[in-house]
Design a protein around this motif. Structure first.
Motif, mmCIF file in Angstrom:
data_model
loop_
_atom_site.group_PDB
_atom_site.id
_atom_site.type_symbol
_atom_site.label_atom_id
_atom_site.label_comp_id
_atom_site.label_asym_id
_atom_site.label_seq_id
_atom_site.Cartn_x
_atom_site.Cartn_y
_atom_site.Cartn_z
ATOM 1 N N LYS B 181 0.833 -1.215 0.000
ATOM 2 C CA LYS B 181 0.000 0.000 0.000
ATOM 3 C C LYS B 181 0.861 1.257 0.000
ATOM 4 O O LYS B 181 0.561 2.238 -0.694
ATOM 5 C CB LYS B 181 -0.934 0.014 1.227
ATOM 6 N N THR B 204 -1.541 -8.922 -9.090
ATOM 7 C CA THR B 204 -2.325 -7.693 -9.298
ATOM 8 C C THR B 204 -2.401 -6.840 -8.039
ATOM 9 O O THR B 204 -2.970 -5.763 -8.059
ATOM 10 C CB THR B 204 -3.762 -8.049 -9.734
ATOM 11 N N LYS B 205 -1.772 -7.331 -6.953
ATOM 12 C CA LYS B 205 -1.883 -6.613 -5.670
ATOM 13 C C LYS B 205 -1.419 -5.165 -5.789
ATOM 14 O O LYS B 205 -1.981 -4.253 -5.190
ATOM 15 C CB LYS B 205 -1.036 -7.319 -4.597
ATOM 16 N N GLU B 208 -3.888 -2.278 -7.593
ATOM 17 C CA GLU B 208 -5.113 -1.730 -7.013
ATOM 18 C C GLU B 208 -4.928 -0.261 -6.677
ATOM 19 O O GLU B 208 -3.953 0.131 -6.052
ATOM 20 C CB GLU B 208 -5.485 -2.525 -5.751
ATOM 21 N N GLY B 209 -5.875 0.528 -7.146
ATOM 22 C CA GLY B 209 -5.805 1.951 -6.838
ATOM 23 C C GLY B 209 -5.026 2.740 -7.868
ATOM 24 O O GLY B 209 -4.916 3.957 -7.768
ATOM 25 N N ASN B 233 -6.240 -9.322 -14.370
ATOM 26 C CA ASN B 233 -7.135 -10.083 -13.488
ATOM 27 C C ASN B 233 -7.302 -11.519 -13.980
ATOM 28 O O ASN B 233 -7.341 -12.456 -13.195
ATOM 29 C CB ASN B 233 -8.499 -9.388 -13.398
ATOM 30 N N ASP B 236 -4.222 -13.369 -13.012
ATOM 31 C CA ASP B 236 -4.235 -13.590 -11.571
ATOM 32 C C ASP B 236 -5.052 -14.847 -11.237
ATOM 33 O O ASP B 236 -4.702 -15.601 -10.331
ATOM 34 C CB ASP B 236 -4.849 -12.353 -10.894
#
Lengths: 468, 250
Positions: B181, B204-205, B208-209, B233, B236
């Motif tokens: 993050k 794909t972590k 995100e965002g 995705n 993944d």
């Protein structure tokens, strides 16, 4: 014919260290004979007991063989060496009185400036003689003696007689015998009981004359509970003839006394540096050696500490840097001769362009040295695959009541790290310099500030020389 | 901005093994691209080749950056043009503090003389954004840092140099959720309409965002499919089976 060593020498990048003074010397003596030794002694107006030492040493020199270890130095021909070079000035108390062509060299080396800023006393030798020696009034009042070694023989004969040749004997090896036959200049230091100097003393040895030898003798006595930091600097401009440095340092650290002895040797690459150093440490005493060995064609230097009293301590910190055509054969020796004695060694070496750095250690822990501790760490960094680096530890441990540790690592500079730093905008030279600087940092920290700065400058000089 | 044309490379220290086999890629200002691919497909080689790591040799094709052929340029010159790579395994530099490192590299990369006060403030602000402890500034560069701290340090450098193109080589590998993050936050802070990001990843972590423009699948040194985030995705969920044929496992 002089020994010409053009093929080995690249002194081009040594900038300020490479200034050759045009100063005319007052007297030069070539070669070695009994007559020459007698003449040098006469020149110095020495008492007979000193002449006797010189003659005895000459006899030993003639009988002894070259060391049976280390680099080949058989090409040294003493008959071609200027064994005594007297500068065209006596010893001065003020820099104003030093002739301009000599003073200029020391100005550029920053010695008078450092003296004003942060030193309790300074000695400066040019070729065979001290040309400057001074000690602050405050130190004189405390009974501190800091003089030219030749002067000490005249003025403090009893003190000198008691200690001279007592740490390093005449027959230690061939080149110490040569030293005792020809010794000239150097510093004598006496710190009386309980006197703690808050600023260092510094002696600087400059060998200016082409094809000459320098044989200064430094003798330091730190009495009970006294404390001293002594700094020794050495350098020479480069020539295409062989120069020889065969100095000697004898140190005596008494009960509860402390001595930090820092040296930066930055010889030109036509120099044979065959220096001998030894220290006796009594009860609760501490000797700290801080050494930086740069330059020279060949160095053979292995300071010995004898821990003679209970709780005596020795710390030895060394960095060597060998470039093209250089063979630095250095190391340390320690004898633990009392209980609770302690040694800490932290040695690093850097070699590049085929340079050789060898680190020898000799640790002798005697039977009576119960509860003693030795921690040795040696790290080597090789800048390329032509360079060589090695450590040769010899341990002679006679008691089981001893904690001994030895770590050695030898590695080549990491291509990955260079790429990483280049990806951060640094040129290859800058990247290597940063890695080397980081490698040397723990050692640089131990040096007096001015010398740490000088060491970084020397590293940059050495690295830029090869590529830039 | 970055244009890679029909690129072939071999690894010099691995028996001249062929790694990239005719790779084409174009990244424009403002874009974020993602490269995914199985182990050994050439992802890291691509990142290293863009920076001209001497371990990899280009045998055919070229790499252009802002219209300039950078294929044979020295790594430090490429860095100075504004290409930054976050390393999969960042190096440790013993004896050199993080503060010293940032100050000397910033000067190398930008060639600008920035006041120490100004730069120190900039570094300090960036460390705050990445939840980095300031005491690290006085520690030796990456020595004793955890995996997560080393990666954060890469992102700190990215923010400090403010390059034009950033290549993140598996920056998420080995990181916990919180550290990922933080890295994503760093990318968001950096990203604007004029710069670009190339994310090399296994999962794909890290996406995100972020607004992802293109996802490329790299197999055997070649881009075999390009799509939008839905392609990431898909991989993944399903892995690379579809691209590898029957005798491969993933």
């Amino acid at each position: 014919m002089k020994t010409n060593i053009d093929e080995y020498v690249d002194n081009g990048t040594r900038n300020i260290y490479n200034i050759k003074s045009e100063a005319e010397s007052a007297k030069k003596i070539l070669g070695l004979s009994e007559e020459i030794v007698r003449n040098i002694s006469k020149e110095k107006n020495e008492p007979d007991w000193v002449l006797d030492i010189r003659l005895k040493a000459l006899d030993l020199y003639n009988k002894m063989e070259d060391p049976d270890w280390g680099p080949d130095i058989s090409y040294l021909n003493i008959d071609e060496l200027l064994t005594y070079v007297k500068p065209n000035t006596g010893e001065n108390r003020s820099w104003e009185d030093v002739p301009d062509d000599i003073k200029e060299v020391f100005d550029k080396l920053g010695i008078p400036e450092d003296e004003k800023k942060s030193l309790a006393g300074v000695g400066a030798q040019f070729d065979s003689e001290m040309i400057y020696h001074n000690l602050t009034e405050k130190m004189k009042e405390l009974g501190v003696i800091y003089t030219n070694f030749d002067v000490a023989i005249q003025e403090y004969p009893e003190l000198v007689k008691e200690y001279f040749t007592k740490a390093v004997p005449l027959n230690d090896h061939k080149y110490i015998a040569l030293h005792y036959a020809l010794f000239s200049g150097g510093s004598f230091v006496y710190i009386p009981k309980g006197v703690k100097l808050d600023q260092p003393l510094q002696s600087y040895f400059r060998l200016n004359e082409k094809g000459a030898g320098q044989f200064e003798h430094t003798l330091i006595i730190v009495e009970d509970s006294a404390s001293l930091e002594f700094i020794e600097g050495c350098s020479a401009p480069g020539y295409n003839e062989l120069n020889l440095h065969a100095g000697c340092v004898e140190l005596f650290v008494k009960n509860n006394a402390y001595l930090r002895f820092s040296t930066i040797e930055n010889w030109s690459k036509n120099m044979l540096n065959l220096n001998t150093k030894k220290c006796y440490v009594e009860e609760n005493g501490t000797i700290e050696w801080i050494m930086g060995s740069f330059g020279s064609k060949v160095s053979m230097l292995y300071p010995l500490s004898v821990l003679n009293g209970r709780n005596a301590k020795c710390e030895f910190t060394n960095i060597s840097f060998a470039g093209k055509g250089q063979n630095l054969d250095t190391g340390f020796k320690v004898i633990h001769n009392a209980p609770n004695t302690k040694t800490v060694v932290n040695a690093k070496s850097i070699s590049k362009d085929g340079g050789i750095c060898l680190f020898r250690s000799y640790s002798w822990v005697k039977k009576n040295a119960k509860n003693s501790k030795l921690a040795l760490s040696c790290e080597s960094l090789m800048m390329d695959s032509e360079s060589r680096s090695d450590t040769i530890p010899v341990n002679n441990i006679e008691t089981s009541d001893c904690v001994f540790s030895h770590e050695a690592s030898i590695g080549k500079i990491s291509e990955k790290a260079i790429f990483y730093l280049m990806s951060r905008g640094m040129s290859e030279v800058e990247a290597k310099a940063l890695i080397v600087r980081g490698f040397a940092e723990p050692i640089a920290k131990a040096f007096p500030v001015e010398y740490a700065v000088e060491m970084n400058r020397l590293i940059n000089l050495e690295l830029e020389g090869s590529i830039g | 901005m970055l244009k890679i044309n029909n690129l072939y490379t071999i690894a010099e220290d691995d028996n001249d093994k062929k790694i990239l086999n005719g790779l084409n890629l174009e990244i424009n200002p403002g874009e974020i691209h993602v490269i995914m691919g199985p182990n050994g497909s050439g992802k890291s080689t691509l990142a290293n080749t863009i920076l001209n790591n001497p371990r990899y040799i280009v045998t055919q094709g070229n790499i252009e950056f802002e219209g300039k052929d950078i294929t044979n340029m020295r790594t430090n010159e490429i860095a100075k043009l504004g290409i930054f790579m976050s390393f999969q395994t960042p190096e440790e530099i013993p004896g050199i503090t993080l503060a010293h490192f940032l100050k000397s590299t910033k000067k190398s990369i930008t060639g600008e003389k920035q006041s120490i006060v100004e730069l120190s403030k900039e570094i300090s602000d960036n460390m705050n954004k990445l939840d980095m402890n300031k005491s690290y500034l006085n520690r030796d560069f990456n020595v004793g840092f955890s995996g997560g701290e080393k990666k954060k340090n890469e992102i700190l450098q990215m923010l400090t140099y403010n390059p034009k193109l950033v290549i993140l080589d598996e920056t998420d590998s080995g990181l916990d959720v919180d550290a990922i993050k933080t890295v994503v936050k760093g990318i968001s802070l950096y990203k604007n309409d004029n710069n670009a990001v190339l994310i090399i990843t296994h999962s794909t972590k890290m996406l995100e965002g972020l607004k992802i423009d293109k996802v490329h699948v790299l197999v055997n040194g070649k881009i075999v499919e390009t799509g939008d985030i839905s392609l990431a995705n898909y991989i993944d969920q399903n892995g690379y089976k579809k691209y590898l044929g029957d005798n491969h496992e993933n």
